[in-house]
Design an enzyme around this catalytic site. Sequence first.
Site, PDB file in Angstrom:
ATOM      1  CB  THR A  14      34.434  64.948 -14.736  1.00 39.77           C
ATOM      2  OG1 THR A  14      33.122  64.913 -14.066  1.00 39.77           O
ATOM      3  CG2 THR A  14      34.491  64.213 -16.023  1.00 39.77           C
ATOM      4  CE  LYS A 107      34.708  75.758 -19.111  1.00 44.97           C
ATOM      5  NZ  LYS A 107      34.721  74.215 -19.276  1.00 44.97           N
ATOM      6  CD  GLU A 131      45.824  72.665 -25.647  1.00 45.63           C
ATOM      7  OE1 GLU A 131      44.802  73.303 -26.058  1.00 45.63           O
ATOM      8  OE2 GLU A 131      47.233  72.780 -25.914  1.00 45.63           O
ATOM      9  CB  VAL A 134      40.481  76.545 -25.104  1.00 49.38           C
ATOM     10  CG1 VAL A 134      39.682  76.891 -26.263  1.00 49.38           C
ATOM     11  CG2 VAL A 134      40.674  77.603 -24.169  1.00 49.38           C
ATOM     12  N   GLY A 136      38.285  71.329 -24.468  1.00 47.31           N
ATOM     13  CA  GLY A 136      38.819  70.141 -23.782  1.00 47.31           C
ATOM     14  C   GLY A 136      39.883  69.416 -24.301  1.00 47.31           C
ATOM     15  N   GLY A 189      22.505  64.948 -17.984  1.00 49.27           N
ATOM     16  CA  GLY A 189      23.842  65.544 -17.119  1.00 49.27           C
ATOM     17  C   GLY A 189      24.679  66.561 -18.066  1.00 49.27           C
ATOM     18  CG  ASP A 203      31.549  76.639 -21.506  1.00 49.62           C
ATOM     19  OD1 ASP A 203      32.327  76.484 -20.367  1.00 49.62           O
ATOM     20  OD2 ASP A 203      31.455  75.950 -22.341  1.00 49.62           O
ATOM     21  CE  LYS A 207      34.628  75.538 -23.011  1.00 48.07           C
ATOM     22  NZ  LYS A 207      33.622  74.551 -23.414  1.00 48.07           N
ATOM     23  N   GLY A 304      34.522  65.816 -21.158  1.00 42.21           N
ATOM     24  CA  GLY A 304      34.572  64.512 -20.630  1.00 42.21           C
ATOM     25  C   GLY A 304      35.891  64.203 -20.079  1.00 42.21           C
TER      26      GLY A 304
HETATM   27  N1  LIG Z   1      34.095  68.110 -17.134  1.00 43.62           N
HETATM   28  C1  LIG Z   1      34.676  68.575 -18.221  1.00 43.62           C
HETATM   29  O1  LIG Z   1      34.434  68.032 -19.124  1.00 43.62           O
HETATM   30  C2  LIG Z   1      35.492  69.662 -18.285  1.00 43.62           C
HETATM   31  C3  LIG Z   1      36.035  70.099 -19.460  1.00 43.62           C
HETATM   32  C4  LIG Z   1      36.860  71.041 -19.674  1.00 43.62           C
HETATM   33  C5  LIG Z   1      37.070  71.980 -18.753  1.00 43.62           C
HETATM   34  N2  LIG Z   1      36.523  71.630 -17.540  1.00 43.62           N
HETATM   35  C6  LIG Z   1      36.787  72.332 -16.281  1.00 43.62           C
HETATM   36  O2  LIG Z   1      37.488  71.629 -15.315  1.00 43.62           O
HETATM   37  C7  LIG Z   1      37.135  72.105 -13.972  1.00 43.62           C
HETATM   38  C8  LIG Z   1      36.779  70.829 -13.083  1.00 43.62           C
HETATM   39  O3  LIG Z   1      35.526  70.507 -13.834  1.00 43.62           O
HETATM   40  P1  LIG Z   1      35.047  68.933 -13.294  1.00 43.62           P
HETATM   41  O4  LIG Z   1      33.956  68.521 -14.413  1.00 43.62           O
HETATM   42  O5  LIG Z   1      35.940  67.972 -13.122  1.00 43.62           O
HETATM   43  O6  LIG Z   1      34.082  69.445 -12.018  1.00 43.62           O
HETATM   44  P2  LIG Z   1      33.451  68.373 -10.998  1.00 43.62           P
HETATM   45  O7  LIG Z   1      33.372  67.105 -11.585  1.00 43.62           O
HETATM   46  O8  LIG Z   1      32.506  69.159 -10.559  1.00 43.62           O
HETATM   47  O9  LIG Z   1      34.486  68.437  -9.953  1.00 43.62           O
HETATM   48  C9  LIG Z   1      34.857  69.409  -9.040  1.00 43.62           C
HETATM   49  C10 LIG Z   1      35.922  68.818  -8.089  1.00 43.62           C
HETATM   50  O10 LIG Z   1      36.393  69.988  -7.319  1.00 43.62           O
HETATM   51  C11 LIG Z   1      36.177  69.968  -5.599  1.00 43.62           C
HETATM   52  N3  LIG Z   1      35.868  70.904  -5.182  1.00 43.62           N
HETATM   53  C12 LIG Z   1      34.886  72.066  -5.945  1.00 43.62           C
HETATM   54  N4  LIG Z   1      34.955  73.160  -4.791  1.00 43.62           N
HETATM   55  C13 LIG Z   1      35.634  72.947  -3.913  1.00 43.62           C
HETATM   56  C14 LIG Z   1      36.247  73.548  -2.754  1.00 43.62           C
HETATM   57  N5  LIG Z   1      35.778  74.797  -2.566  1.00 43.62           N
HETATM   58  N6  LIG Z   1      37.217  73.154  -2.056  1.00 43.62           N
HETATM   59  C15 LIG Z   1      37.833  71.862  -2.423  1.00 43.62           C
HETATM   60  N7  LIG Z   1      37.333  71.250  -3.412  1.00 43.62           N
HETATM   61  C16 LIG Z   1      36.475  71.676  -4.278  1.00 43.62           C
HETATM   62  C17 LIG Z   1      34.841  68.559  -5.857  1.00 43.62           C
HETATM   63  O11 LIG Z   1      35.119  68.136  -4.558  1.00 43.62           O
HETATM   64  P3  LIG Z   1      33.989  66.813  -4.154  1.00 43.62           P
HETATM   65  O12 LIG Z   1      34.261  65.823  -5.203  1.00 43.62           O
HETATM   66  O13 LIG Z   1      34.368  66.283  -2.834  1.00 43.62           O
HETATM   67  O14 LIG Z   1      32.713  67.469  -4.050  1.00 43.62           O
HETATM   68  C18 LIG Z   1      35.370  67.957  -7.046  1.00 43.62           C
HETATM   69  O15 LIG Z   1      36.165  66.960  -6.775  1.00 43.62           O
HETATM   70  C19 LIG Z   1      36.331  73.115 -14.096  1.00 43.62           C
HETATM   71  O16 LIG Z   1      36.909  74.478 -14.149  1.00 43.62           O
HETATM   72  C20 LIG Z   1      35.822  73.149 -15.508  1.00 43.62           C
HETATM   73  O17 LIG Z   1      35.285  74.035 -16.098  1.00 43.62           O
HETATM   74  C21 LIG Z   1      35.726  70.386 -17.317  1.00 43.62           C
END
Ligand SMILES: NC(=O)c1ccc[n+]([C@@H]2O[C@H](COP(=O)([O-])OP(=O)(O)OC[C@H]3O[C@@H](n4cnc5c(N)ncnc54)[C@H](OP(=O)(O)O)[C@@H]3O)[C@@H](O)[C@H]2O)c1
Length: 428
Positions: A14, A107, A131, A134, A136, A189, A203, A207, A304
């Site tokens: 994402t 985080k 940034e 915490v 988003g 989801g 979570d 933060k 997001g």
């Molecule tokens: N989503 C949010 O709204 C949001 C908001 C704030 C902070 N965050 C933080 O941002 C980070 C990413 O979140 P996300 O929602 O983008 O996660 P996500 O959609 O689950 O994506 C994770 C990505 O990391 C890759 N990945 C995971 N483990 C791996 C490994 N061991 N080696 C190589 N690649 C690996 C996955 O590869 P594949 O695609 O090939 O499986 C995927 O592309 C997290 O720390 C989360 O807490 C997310």
Amino acid sequence: MTSPLRLGIAGLGTVGIGVVRIVQRHADILAVRSGREIRITAISARSRDKDRGVRLSDYAWEEDPVALAARDDVDVVIELMGGAEGAARDLVEAAIASGKDVVTANKAMLALHGQALAEAAEAAGHVIRFEAAVAGGIPVVKTLTEGLAGNEITRVMGVMNGTCNYILTRMEAAGLGYNALFEEAEKLGYLEADPNLDVGGIDAGHKLALLSAIAFGTRVNFDAMEIEGIQRITLDDIRQAADMGYKIKLLGVAQMSGRGLEQRMSPCLVPETSPLGQLDGGTNMVVIEGDSVGQIVLRGAGAGEGPTASAVMADVIDIARGTRMSTFGQPASGLKAVAGATGSVPAPYYLRMALLDKPGALARIAAALGDAGISIDRMRQYGHDDGTAPVLIVTHKTTRAAMDQAVGAMAGTGVLASEPVTIRIEAV
Ligand SMILES: NC(=O)c1ccc[n+]([C@@H]2O[C@H](COP(=O)([O-])OP(=O)(O)OC[C@H]3O[C@@H](n4cnc5c(N)ncnc54)[C@H](OP(=O)(O)O)[C@@H]3O)[C@@H](O)[C@H]2O)c1
């Protein structure tokens, strides 16, 4: 023209894809604002073949994300894989050792290892920026470290888990219980793979631990945080709190007092007319109080693709401009180690219970409160058809310990038809 800033991105989910989209869509704006081109050179994720809906063929692919740290054509490693340990931590450590700056949204990793990582980065003359970790899209780290840098911060509060706020506000709007809304959030989801990270308050606690470190100049101390999730909140709690003019929020509060650093992430009542009380759905809000600025309120999307990638890019642009900032707004080696607070700052409490329909029942409850030194501010008793009488009490300011003493004493009165529920009322 200054040389381009070259990014290596680990994690193309994402947030990672959101960052790729911004770099591709806004190349011109980014170059003008940074004074140099911002270019992605290398990427990594688990699966190379996945269709991610954007063109990635121009970028070098690394099977092992940690290999990004060693590439000569990467200046900044962007860690967007997640997880406190494993690949994410290995990559950040390797990036620092290889002389790269780091931007991350992770985080969990920073709440558990932020102190050591920040010290290592600063000793090596590099930065870790977070940034996006915490709240988003809300620029709260920048607000604390820059906009409010001239203040002594007195309190930081926030609703920082959109999923919990969604569940609580939907429970009230739809008149449904916690379990039904948990299932709905799961279908949409909205929940992490381990839902306890969301509904258990962990979570949001991660933060708050990061904001506390910046706000109070203290070492990140997630272990000292008091954490309680929203799992025990019932529709009755929500409805009856509303009757008394309150909303229930999973609220993070960090404040320094004579008792030490208090960090709590727990369900609290806030006045329904306050900005926090009016926060519906998945939106986040952070309230910061400083001695000169007074109170400021930041509100926006806490998660997001777009909002989180927006925050990642703010850090990238700072690095491109040459703006260097210690991870927690001051050198990590100088952050104070403070003990967790012994007890919390006194506050009014909300108390809900059902009493057996016996003469003198209410007097016994009032006596249990009085014996613990707690006085009653407001009380409401409801009609009863089944031999029990629901009672709501709002107390004057007291301590958690006194409330626990009073509730313990109530158990021996023989007039309770249900176990009392107590929830702190936070002055906002
Ligand atoms: N989503 C949010 O709204 C949001 C908001 C704030 C902070 N965050 C933080 O941002 C980070 C990413 O979140 P996300 O929602 O983008 O996660 P996500 O959609 O689950 O994506 C994770 C990505 O990391 C890759 N990945 C995971 N483990 C791996 C490994 N061991 N080696 C190589 N690649 C690996 C996955 O590869 P594949 O695609 O090939 O499986 C995927 O592309 C997290 O720390 C989360 O807490 C997310």
